[in-house]
Design an enzyme around this catalytic site. Structure first.
Site, PDB file in Angstrom:
ATOM      1  N   HIS A 153       0.822  -1.216   0.000  1.00  0.00           N
ATOM      2  CA  HIS A 153       0.000   0.000   0.000  1.00  0.00           C
ATOM      3  C   HIS A 153       0.852   1.261   0.000  1.00  0.00           C
ATOM      4  CE1 HIS A 153       0.214   0.162   4.534  1.00  0.00           C
ATOM      5  NE2 HIS A 153       0.077   1.445   4.316  1.00  0.00           N
TER       6      HIS A 153
ATOM      7  N   ASP B 216       0.059  -7.616   1.783  1.00  0.00           N
ATOM      8  CA  ASP B 216       0.543  -6.225   1.695  1.00  0.00           C
ATOM      9  C   ASP B 216       2.076  -6.164   1.591  1.00  0.00           C
ATOM     10  OD1 ASP B 216       0.451  -3.469   1.655  1.00  0.00           O
ATOM     11  OD2 ASP B 216      -0.170  -3.231   3.744  1.00  0.00           O
TER      12      ASP B 216
ATOM     13  N   SER C  32       4.131   2.548   8.240  1.00  0.00           N
ATOM     14  CA  SER C  32       3.794   1.478   7.298  1.00  0.00           C
ATOM     15  C   SER C  32       4.998   1.040   6.474  1.00  0.00           C
ATOM     16  CB  SER C  32       2.697   1.943   6.340  1.00  0.00           C
ATOM     17  OG  SER C  32       1.446   1.817   6.945  1.00  0.00           O
ATOM     18  N   GLY C  33       5.077  -0.267   6.247  1.00  0.00           N
ATOM     19  CA  GLY C  33       6.172  -0.827   5.465  1.00  0.00           C
ATOM     20  C   GLY C  33       7.402  -1.120   6.285  1.00  0.00           C
TER      21      GLY C  33
HETATM   22  C1  4AZ Z   1      -1.224   3.638   9.047  1.00  0.00           C
HETATM   23  O1  4AZ Z   1      -2.175   4.347   8.827  1.00  0.00           O
HETATM   24  C2  4AZ Z   1      -1.267   2.736  10.210  1.00  0.00           C
HETATM   25  N1  4AZ Z   1      -1.704   0.847  14.749  1.00  0.00           N
HETATM   26  C3  4AZ Z   1      -0.248   1.844  10.425  1.00  0.00           C
HETATM   27  C4  4AZ Z   1      -0.290   1.009  11.525  1.00  0.00           C
HETATM   28  C5  4AZ Z   1      -1.345   1.075  12.377  1.00  0.00           C
HETATM   29  C6  4AZ Z   1      -2.376   1.956  12.175  1.00  0.00           C
HETATM   30  C7  4AZ Z   1      -2.332   2.795  11.068  1.00  0.00           C
HETATM   31  C8  4AZ Z   1      -1.375   0.169  13.566  1.00  0.00           C
HETATM   32  O2  4AZ Z   1      -0.234   3.654   8.328  1.00  0.00           O
END
Ligand code: 4AZ
Length: 276
Positions: free
Chosen positions: A83, A136, A233-234
């Site tokens: 993503h 993902d 993320s990632g």
């Molecule tokens: C995000 O939006 C995200 N608490 C990544 C991880 C988590 C929540 C949101 C986990 O990138």
């Protein structure tokens, strides 16, 4: 995972088994992913496999354009979340992001340490489903290689590090509060691998995604307070020195009843050969 302000998943990425990035002009901006809740600052020299994905064109220059994390799994291979390279996050197709960089060896995003590597190829797991968040995974090939000892070992299927109760650490430059306080220094937070049932109960076809142990891993702090968040993320989830997950999604950040969901490393495409 980025979502709209109402909390529903936004957009869908056009899937491509392999897309070669071609330099093209890009314009406009997109909101960045960000975070680590309840973490502490760490020096990337101790964990040289933690990298930042960045595009100043898309996300501005204040934090070197950081918008996601990633992890070095071989001298020229970086894994991240599918993503993270979606149009949903980038605002444009990945092939139009001409200044995509992998920043290595830099703890402080405002600094100039380390290296900024260019990316020659982006592969997205053909099984990635933007609706459920299953699969993902993305793999970036760097134009230049980094020292082999900077790569982390991945935990293969059946590795004991996936067992619920195992202590793990999540790394990232994302939101440290859940309210948009993006870190400029790398943070690490302790979490534990949780039973799949915990996330199955928390996320049964939820607005955030649908938990499936096939390609996802549940981890967090049963008491709340330690978690990944937007912008993380990632990035890597590591247990016993081995990579077990990539930050993927969750309902909010740091709440006991809404654990973090990670892409389960052992479910990455077999042809990517990322096992330890
Ligand atoms: C995000 O939006 C995200 N608490 C990544 C991880 C988590 C929540 C949101 C986990 O990138």
């Amino acid at each position: 995972m980025r979502r709209s302000s109402t909390g529903s998943l936004t957009g869908a990425v056009a899937l491509a088994a392999a897309a070669v990035i071609t330099p093209q002009a890009s314009g406009g901006t997109a909101a960045a992913d960000a975070v680590v809740i309840g973490g502490r600052p760490v020096q990337v020299s101790e964990t040289p496999w933690v990298v930042a994905l960045a595009s100043r064109d898309r996300f501005g220059g204040t934090r070197a354009g950081q918008f996601c994390g990633g992890v070095l799994v071989a001298p020229d291979k970086v894994m991240t979340a599918a993503h993270c390279v979606s149009k949903d996050v980038l605002g444009v197709p990945i092939g139009q992001v001409r200044d995509l960089k992998v920043i290595t060896g830099r703890s402080e995003l405002a600094g100039t340490g380390g290296q900024e590597a260019t990316v020659s190829e982006v592969r997205i797991d053909p099984e990635y489903d933007a609706g459920t968040n299953a699969g993902d995974f993305a793999m970036l090939t760097l134009s230049t290689s980094l020292p082999a000892h900077h790569a982390v070992k991945a935990a293969g299927p059946g590795d004991a590090a996936y067992t619920p109760g195992t202590s793990a650490v999540v790394y990232g430059w994302g939101d440290t509060t859940g309210t948009g306080t993006y870190a400029s220094e790398l943070h690490a937070a302790p979490v534990e691998v949780l039973p799949d049932s915990t996330c199955e109960i928390a996320y049964p076809k939820s607005i955030y995604g649908t938990y499936s142990a096939d390609t996802m891993l549940c981890a967090g702090d049963p008491e709340g307070g330690h978690d990944a968040c937007q912008g993380d993320s990632g990035g890597p989830l590591v247990a016993d020195g081995r990579l077990i997950g990539l930050v993927s999604w969750g309902g909010g950040c740091g709440q006991a009843q809404s654990p973090g969901v990670y892409a389960r490393l052992s479910a990455a495409p077999g042809t990517w050969a990322v096992r330890g």
